[in-house]
Design an enzyme around this catalytic site. Sequence first.
Site, PDB file in Angstrom:
ATOM      1  N   CYS A 117       0.811  -1.227   0.000  1.00  0.00           N
ATOM      2  CA  CYS A 117       0.000   0.000   0.000  1.00  0.00           C
ATOM      3  C   CYS A 117       0.840   1.271   0.000  1.00  0.00           C
ATOM      4  CB  CYS A 117      -0.957   0.000   1.186  1.00  0.00           C
ATOM      5  SG  CYS A 117      -2.013  -1.440   1.202  1.00  0.00           S
ATOM      6  N   HIS A 258      -3.292   7.144   2.977  1.00  0.00           N
ATOM      7  CA  HIS A 258      -3.709   5.838   2.462  1.00  0.00           C
ATOM      8  C   HIS A 258      -5.068   5.497   3.070  1.00  0.00           C
ATOM      9  CE1 HIS A 258      -3.989   1.772   1.335  1.00  0.00           C
ATOM     10  NE2 HIS A 258      -3.626   1.259   2.503  1.00  0.00           N
ATOM     11  N   ASN A 288     -10.011  -0.146   0.692  1.00  0.00           N
ATOM     12  CA  ASN A 288      -8.546  -0.067   0.593  1.00  0.00           C
ATOM     13  C   ASN A 288      -8.113  -0.618  -0.765  1.00  0.00           C
ATOM     14  OD1 ASN A 288      -5.796  -0.481   0.766  1.00  0.00           O
ATOM     15  ND2 ASN A 288      -5.841  -1.364   2.819  1.00  0.00           N
TER      16      ASN A 288
HETATM   17  C1  COA Z   1      -9.613  -5.333  10.612  1.00  0.00           C
HETATM   18  C2  COA Z   1     -10.192  -4.287  11.567  1.00  0.00           C
HETATM   19  C3  COA Z   1     -11.228  -3.462  10.828  1.00  0.00           C
HETATM   20  C4  COA Z   1     -10.884  -5.010  12.712  1.00  0.00           C
HETATM   21  O1  COA Z   1     -11.374  -4.070  13.616  1.00  0.00           O
HETATM   22  P1  COA Z   1     -11.215  -4.327  15.181  1.00  0.00           P
HETATM   23  O2  COA Z   1     -11.918  -3.247  15.895  1.00  0.00           O
HETATM   24  O3  COA Z   1      -9.753  -4.505  15.436  1.00  0.00           O
HETATM   25  O4  COA Z   1     -12.041  -5.656  15.345  1.00  0.00           O
HETATM   26  P2  COA Z   1     -11.574  -6.963  16.100  1.00  0.00           P
HETATM   27  O5  COA Z   1     -10.430  -7.565  15.387  1.00  0.00           O
HETATM   28  O6  COA Z   1     -11.436  -6.601  17.544  1.00  0.00           O
HETATM   29  O7  COA Z   1     -12.790  -7.912  15.898  1.00  0.00           O
HETATM   30  C5  COA Z   1     -13.866  -7.804  16.728  1.00  0.00           C
HETATM   31  C6  COA Z   1     -14.832  -8.912  16.445  1.00  0.00           C
HETATM   32  O8  COA Z   1     -15.452  -8.683  15.170  1.00  0.00           O
HETATM   33  C7  COA Z   1     -15.409  -9.878  14.410  1.00  0.00           C
HETATM   34  N1  COA Z   1     -15.329  -9.523  12.999  1.00  0.00           N
HETATM   35  C8  COA Z   1     -14.233  -9.438  12.216  1.00  0.00           C
HETATM   36  N2  COA Z   1     -14.607  -9.070  10.985  1.00  0.00           N
HETATM   37  C9  COA Z   1     -15.942  -8.911  11.003  1.00  0.00           C
HETATM   38  C10 COA Z   1     -16.888  -8.542  10.045  1.00  0.00           C
HETATM   39  N3  COA Z   1     -16.545  -8.226   8.777  1.00  0.00           N
HETATM   40  N4  COA Z   1     -18.171  -8.455  10.402  1.00  0.00           N
HETATM   41  C11 COA Z   1     -18.563  -8.752  11.658  1.00  0.00           C
HETATM   42  N5  COA Z   1     -17.707  -9.127  12.612  1.00  0.00           N
HETATM   43  C12 COA Z   1     -16.411  -9.196  12.291  1.00  0.00           C
HETATM   44  C13 COA Z   1     -14.194 -10.615  14.895  1.00  0.00           C
HETATM   45  O9  COA Z   1     -14.344 -12.000  14.624  1.00  0.00           O
HETATM   46  C14 COA Z   1     -14.198 -10.310  16.373  1.00  0.00           C
HETATM   47  O10 COA Z   1     -15.126 -11.179  16.983  1.00  0.00           O
HETATM   48  P3  COA Z   1     -14.792 -11.817  18.420  1.00  0.00           P
HETATM   49  O11 COA Z   1     -14.606 -10.641  19.347  1.00  0.00           O
HETATM   50  O12 COA Z   1     -15.994 -12.627  18.709  1.00  0.00           O
HETATM   51  O13 COA Z   1     -13.540 -12.603  18.210  1.00  0.00           O
HETATM   52  C15 COA Z   1      -9.076  -3.372  12.126  1.00  0.00           C
HETATM   53  O14 COA Z   1      -8.273  -4.097  13.021  1.00  0.00           O
HETATM   54  C16 COA Z   1      -8.213  -2.796  11.049  1.00  0.00           C
HETATM   55  O15 COA Z   1      -8.681  -2.051  10.204  1.00  0.00           O
HETATM   56  N6  COA Z   1      -6.890  -3.070  11.073  1.00  0.00           N
HETATM   57  C17 COA Z   1      -5.974  -2.544  10.098  1.00  0.00           C
HETATM   58  C18 COA Z   1      -6.116  -3.334   8.841  1.00  0.00           C
HETATM   59  C19 COA Z   1      -5.504  -2.629   7.658  1.00  0.00           C
HETATM   60  O16 COA Z   1      -5.577  -1.443   7.539  1.00  0.00           O
HETATM   61  N7  COA Z   1      -4.928  -3.412   6.755  1.00  0.00           N
HETATM   62  C20 COA Z   1      -4.382  -2.915   5.553  1.00  0.00           C
HETATM   63  C21 COA Z   1      -3.028  -2.401   5.768  1.00  0.00           C
HETATM   64  S1  COA Z   1      -2.474  -1.544   4.351  1.00  0.00           S
END
Ligand code: COA
Length: 336
Positions: A117, A258, A288
Site C-alpha cells: 500500500c 492511504h 482499501n
Molecule cells: C480489521 C479491523 C477493521 C478489525 O477491527 P477491530 O476493531 O480490530 O475488530 P476486532 O479484530 O477486535 O474484531 C472484533 C470482532 O469482530 C469480528 N469480525 C471481524 N470481521 C468482522 C466482520 N466483517 N463483520 C462482523 N464481525 C467481524 C471478529 O471476529 C471479532 O469477533 P470476536 O470478538 O468474537 O472474536 C481493524 O483491526 C483494522 O482495520 N486493522 C488494520 C487493517 C488494515 O488497515 N490493513 C491494511 C493495511 S495496508
Amino acid sequence: MSALPSVLIRSLGVHTPARRVTNEELSLTVETSDEWIRTRSGIGERRIAAANENPSDMGAKAAAQALERAGLKPTDIDLLIVATMTPDLTFPSTACLLQSKLGLRTDIPCFDISAACSGFIYALQVGTDMLRGGHYRRALIVGAEKLSSVVDWKDRSTCVLFGDAAGAAVIETSDQPNIGVLANLLGADGSNAELLYAVAGGSAKPASAETVAAGEHYLRMNGKEVFKLAVRVMASSCEQVLKEAGVSSDEVACFIPHQANVRIIEAVASQLGVGMERFLLNLECYGNTSAASIPLALEQAWREGHIKHNDLVLLVAFGAGLTWGATLIRWYEPNR
Ligand SMILES: CC(C)(COP(=O)(O)OP(=O)(O)OC[C@H]1O[C@@H](n2cnc3c(N)ncnc32)[C@H](O)[C@@H]1OP(=O)(O)O)[C@@H](O)C(=O)NCCC(=O)NCCS
C-alpha cells in the site's frame, strides 16, 4: 536550498471498475453487516474488477486519462513505474504489459515496484529521483491493484476491507524553483512481514493443489497489530517530512492518507493535531485499494478543487512489509 531540479505532478488519471459491491451485498455471503463494516472501517462499498480486467488494463486506462488531461501523447513518456502487489503475472512486470497496451516507446525503462500500500509513494520517489538524475524528463507513475484476486471471500475479517482500482500521475521536471516534490521519507521493517502476507504462490512455496486447497494463496492479516503500527508510522512519517521541509502541519492545505481505515486516519490526525476536514477521505466508496489508494484520493482532491496552485499537500501511506512513506508536495496547477 537544494540545487536539484523541481519535479512536479502535471496531471492525474484514475480508473475504477464498474461493479460496485455494497456492504449489504457482502453480508449475503459472509456473516457481517453494513453497521459493523462502517463502524470499524468507514467503508460502505468497493469496486470489483471483471475477470478479464487486470491491473495492466486498469492502469492503462488511468494513465491514458492522465495523458489526455495533460495534452500529451504516449510517446512523450520517458519512464514508466507501476506500483502493485497484485501483478497481472508473476513475470514479466505489469509495467511491461501496460507499456504495450498504452503504446509507450520501447526505448524507455518500464518496471514494477513492490511495496504494497506504500507502493505509489515509493514509485513517486524513485521516479522523482530518476528525473532529477537528468536522463529522463517525464514519467508515468501508476498504482494499479486487483485485491479481489488475493482476498479470501470467505474470511469476513479481511474481505470487507479491500477493493480494485488504478490511479496514474504524469510527473515532469520543471525550471521553477520550490515547486512539486519538496521532501520525502521512505521506510520498511521486514521483521513484521507476517502481519500481512500470503503464505504461498511465491518461490518459497509455489502454488500447488495443496496450497490452493488450504487457501494459502490468500491475503492473511493481523488486523489489530497492523492498525497500531499504521497509526504510529503514519503519524511519525508526517512529522519527520514536515520537519525536514521546515513546515508546520498548520501550513498543509490537504493531507492525502492511504485509505485503509477511517479510524486509523482519525488517530493520525489527532496525533498531528490536525482537523479531519483537511484529510481527503474516499474509502467509503472504494475501500482499501492498496497502491491505487493515494493517486485515487489525490485525483479526487485535485478534481474537486480541494488543492490549488502553491498549496502544500502531504501524501502518507503504510502497507505490508511493513513499508511506509510520506511525500510533501507544493502543488503546481498548470490550468490556473
Ligand atoms: C480489521 C479491523 C477493521 C478489525 O477491527 P477491530 O476493531 O480490530 O475488530 P476486532 O479484530 O477486535 O474484531 C472484533 C470482532 O469482530 C469480528 N469480525 C471481524 N470481521 C468482522 C466482520 N466483517 N463483520 C462482523 N464481525 C467481524 C471478529 O471476529 C471479532 O469477533 P470476536 O470478538 O468474537 O472474536 C481493524 O483491526 C483494522 O482495520 N486493522 C488494520 C487493517 C488494515 O488497515 N490493513 C491494511 C493495511 S495496508
